[in-house]
Design a protein around this motif. Sequence first.
Motif, PDB file in Angstrom:
ATOM      1  N   ALA A 196      12.144  -5.643   6.407  1.00  0.00           N
ATOM      2  CA  ALA A 196      12.540  -5.348   7.862  1.00  0.00           C
ATOM      3  C   ALA A 196      10.708  -5.393   8.553  1.00  0.00           C
ATOM      4  O   ALA A 196      10.011  -4.590   7.313  1.00  0.00           O
ATOM      5  N   TRP A 197      10.147  -5.511   9.791  1.00  0.00           N
ATOM      6  CA  TRP A 197       9.159  -4.654   9.839  1.00  0.00           C
ATOM      7  C   TRP A 197       8.961  -3.541   9.943  1.00  0.00           C
ATOM      8  O   TRP A 197       9.843  -2.661  10.405  1.00  0.00           O
ATOM      9  N   ALA A 198       7.897  -3.165   9.914  1.00  0.00           N
ATOM     10  CA  ALA A 198       7.977  -1.348   9.941  1.00  0.00           C
ATOM     11  C   ALA A 198       7.852  -1.129  11.913  1.00  0.00           C
ATOM     12  O   ALA A 198       6.060  -1.771  11.789  1.00  0.00           O
ATOM     13  N   GLY A 199       8.121  -0.395  12.401  1.00  0.00           N
ATOM     14  CA  GLY A 199       7.655   0.419  13.345  1.00  0.00           C
ATOM     15  C   GLY A 199       7.669  -0.697  14.517  1.00  0.00           C
ATOM     16  O   GLY A 199       8.181  -2.500  14.261  1.00  0.00           O
ATOM     17  N   ALA A 200       7.865  -0.595  15.818  1.00  0.00           N
ATOM     18  CA  ALA A 200       7.546  -1.336  16.635  1.00  0.00           C
ATOM     19  C   ALA A 200       6.735  -2.289  17.119  1.00  0.00           C
ATOM     20  O   ALA A 200       6.815  -3.608  17.831  1.00  0.00           O
ATOM     21  N   ARG A 201       5.542  -2.412  16.217  1.00  0.00           N
ATOM     22  CA  ARG A 201       4.832  -3.681  16.792  1.00  0.00           C
ATOM     23  C   ARG A 201       3.717  -3.373  15.954  1.00  0.00           C
ATOM     24  O   ARG A 201       3.667  -2.974  14.515  1.00  0.00           O
ATOM     25  N   GLY A 202       2.885  -4.286  15.443  1.00  0.00           N
ATOM     26  CA  GLY A 202       2.333  -4.761  14.362  1.00  0.00           C
ATOM     27  C   GLY A 202       2.800  -5.614  13.007  1.00  0.00           C
ATOM     28  O   GLY A 202       3.808  -6.665  13.710  1.00  0.00           O
ATOM     29  N   VAL A 203       1.866  -6.125  12.424  1.00  0.00           N
ATOM     30  CA  VAL A 203       2.375  -7.138  11.162  1.00  0.00           C
ATOM     31  C   VAL A 203       3.072  -6.507  10.028  1.00  0.00           C
ATOM     32  O   VAL A 203       2.804  -7.300   8.655  1.00  0.00           O
ATOM     33  N   HIS A 204       2.977  -5.191   9.694  1.00  0.00           N
ATOM     34  CA  HIS A 204       3.866  -4.865   8.641  1.00  0.00           C
ATOM     35  C   HIS A 204       5.484  -4.441   8.452  1.00  0.00           C
ATOM     36  O   HIS A 204       5.341  -4.389   9.471  1.00  0.00           O
ATOM     37  N   TYR A 226       1.068  -1.409   0.171  1.00  0.00           N
ATOM     38  CA  TYR A 226      -0.277  -0.228  -0.400  1.00  0.00           C
ATOM     39  C   TYR A 226       1.096   1.211  -0.157  1.00  0.00           C
ATOM     40  O   TYR A 226       0.214   2.571  -0.287  1.00  0.00           O
ATOM     41  N   ARG A 227       2.051   1.339   0.221  1.00  0.00           N
ATOM     42  CA  ARG A 227       3.145   1.904   0.892  1.00  0.00           C
ATOM     43  C   ARG A 227       4.382   2.416  -0.691  1.00  0.00           C
ATOM     44  O   ARG A 227       4.779   0.592  -0.960  1.00  0.00           O
ATOM     45  N   GLY A 228       4.307   3.094  -1.387  1.00  0.00           N
ATOM     46  CA  GLY A 228       5.220   3.172  -2.404  1.00  0.00           C
ATOM     47  C   GLY A 228       6.439   4.410  -2.366  1.00  0.00           C
ATOM     48  O   GLY A 228       5.830   4.983  -2.083  1.00  0.00           O
ATOM     49  N   GLU A 278       5.893 -10.280  17.667  1.00  0.00           N
ATOM     50  CA  GLU A 278       7.528 -10.039  18.430  1.00  0.00           C
ATOM     51  C   GLU A 278       8.861  -9.651  18.052  1.00  0.00           C
ATOM     52  O   GLU A 278       8.965 -10.699  16.834  1.00  0.00           O
ATOM     53  N   ARG A 279      10.059  -8.346  18.124  1.00  0.00           N
ATOM     54  CA  ARG A 279      10.631  -7.632  18.000  1.00  0.00           C
ATOM     55  C   ARG A 279      11.703  -9.053  17.588  1.00  0.00           C
ATOM     56  O   ARG A 279      11.723  -9.026  18.867  1.00  0.00           O
ATOM     57  N   HIS A 323      15.563  -1.328  13.377  1.00  0.00           N
ATOM     58  CA  HIS A 323      14.666  -2.086  12.575  1.00  0.00           C
ATOM     59  C   HIS A 323      14.822  -3.711  12.424  1.00  0.00           C
ATOM     60  O   HIS A 323      16.095  -3.779  12.657  1.00  0.00           O
ATOM     61  N   THR A 324      14.072  -4.762  12.753  1.00  0.00           N
ATOM     62  CA  THR A 324      13.948  -6.363  12.587  1.00  0.00           C
ATOM     63  C   THR A 324      14.494  -6.477  11.513  1.00  0.00           C
ATOM     64  O   THR A 324      13.278  -6.388  10.774  1.00  0.00           O
ATOM     65  N   VAL A 325      15.503  -7.049  10.583  1.00  0.00           N
ATOM     66  CA  VAL A 325      16.200  -7.246   9.638  1.00  0.00           C
ATOM     67  C   VAL A 325      15.578  -8.592   9.432  1.00  0.00           C
ATOM     68  O   VAL A 325      16.176 -10.009   9.719  1.00  0.00           O
ATOM     69  N   TRP A 326      14.732  -9.192   8.781  1.00  0.00           N
ATOM     70  CA  TRP A 326      14.037 -10.627   8.748  1.00  0.00           C
ATOM     71  C   TRP A 326      14.340 -11.201   7.560  1.00  0.00           C
ATOM     72  O   TRP A 326      13.725 -12.887   7.156  1.00  0.00           O
ATOM     73  N   GLY A 327      14.158 -11.152   6.202  1.00  0.00           N
ATOM     74  CA  GLY A 327      15.160 -11.358   5.242  1.00  0.00           C
ATOM     75  C   GLY A 327      15.452 -10.697   4.123  1.00  0.00           C
ATOM     76  O   GLY A 327      15.631  -9.183   4.221  1.00  0.00           O
ATOM     77  N   ARG A 328      15.834 -10.706   3.057  1.00  0.00           N
ATOM     78  CA  ARG A 328      16.552 -10.100   1.930  1.00  0.00           C
ATOM     79  C   ARG A 328      16.137 -10.192   0.577  1.00  0.00           C
ATOM     80  O   ARG A 328      16.079 -11.906   0.082  1.00  0.00           O
TER      81      ARG A 328
END
Length: 259
Positions: free
Chosen positions: A194-202, A136-138, A180-181, A217-222
Amino acid sequence: MNVAERRRQNLTSRRKSEVIDSALLWQIMLLALFFLMIVAWIGTAVHLLAKDEHNNNSRLKGTATSSRTSSMDNKQHDAALDMGHDRMVALEVQVDSQRTITVRIAVSYLECPKAYEFLTWMVENQSTECRPCTIYRGEPVPSYWGSTDYPDRWDNGGRWGPPYALVQGGFPNRVYEHVEREAHRPPVRRGSVAWAGARGVHFFVALADHPEWGHEHTVWGRVEEEDMPMLDTLVDGSRSLTVLERNVPVVTNFADPMP
């Protein structure tokens, strides 16, 4: 010694020999039974260990199989995810009615097991739980990105935007409001997910390096390098963008979010 006594002695000797032979036979039978029990126990232990190893190794394979089935069954629901044997998430983005792109994301499953667990669950349940999964964001990469000719800040005419060189989406569902971050927070580079923000699933995908963010930011992939140009095309001006200038920071969204 007369004949009768000799016969009694021979009879006694035979009986003793029979008793000894019988006891020896019982001992042999008991040893054989014990040996068979040991063999059976070893066989059972090996079978259980092999079964446990198979279950451990097949967890991801089962996930991959079910994810492929879910992906095929839910094309009419704009399926967004598929996970392969190599911990690779395939994010399908429906650019328009004629075109769908597939972006492959290598998941850092060792560093981010919570994120991997959530993504596995989303793959298995996407038909009912992606409500909806959208991009939704670009935020395009500005021409002055990182230039020392501009102040070292991320707003008010700084070198780090706006716009902020990223594409953002989410995995809204009825079960997980938050993932969880984890502490895996390397510098955000182009292609980092990476996860956007401190909470949520975005989440977001960085379209450029972001040294200004440090280790926030928690980076969970590439994203696979060869798939990045497809994400670049989403913000190349061919799609309408809506700039929310009253936001702090300024946010640039797609006029039409992509499932």
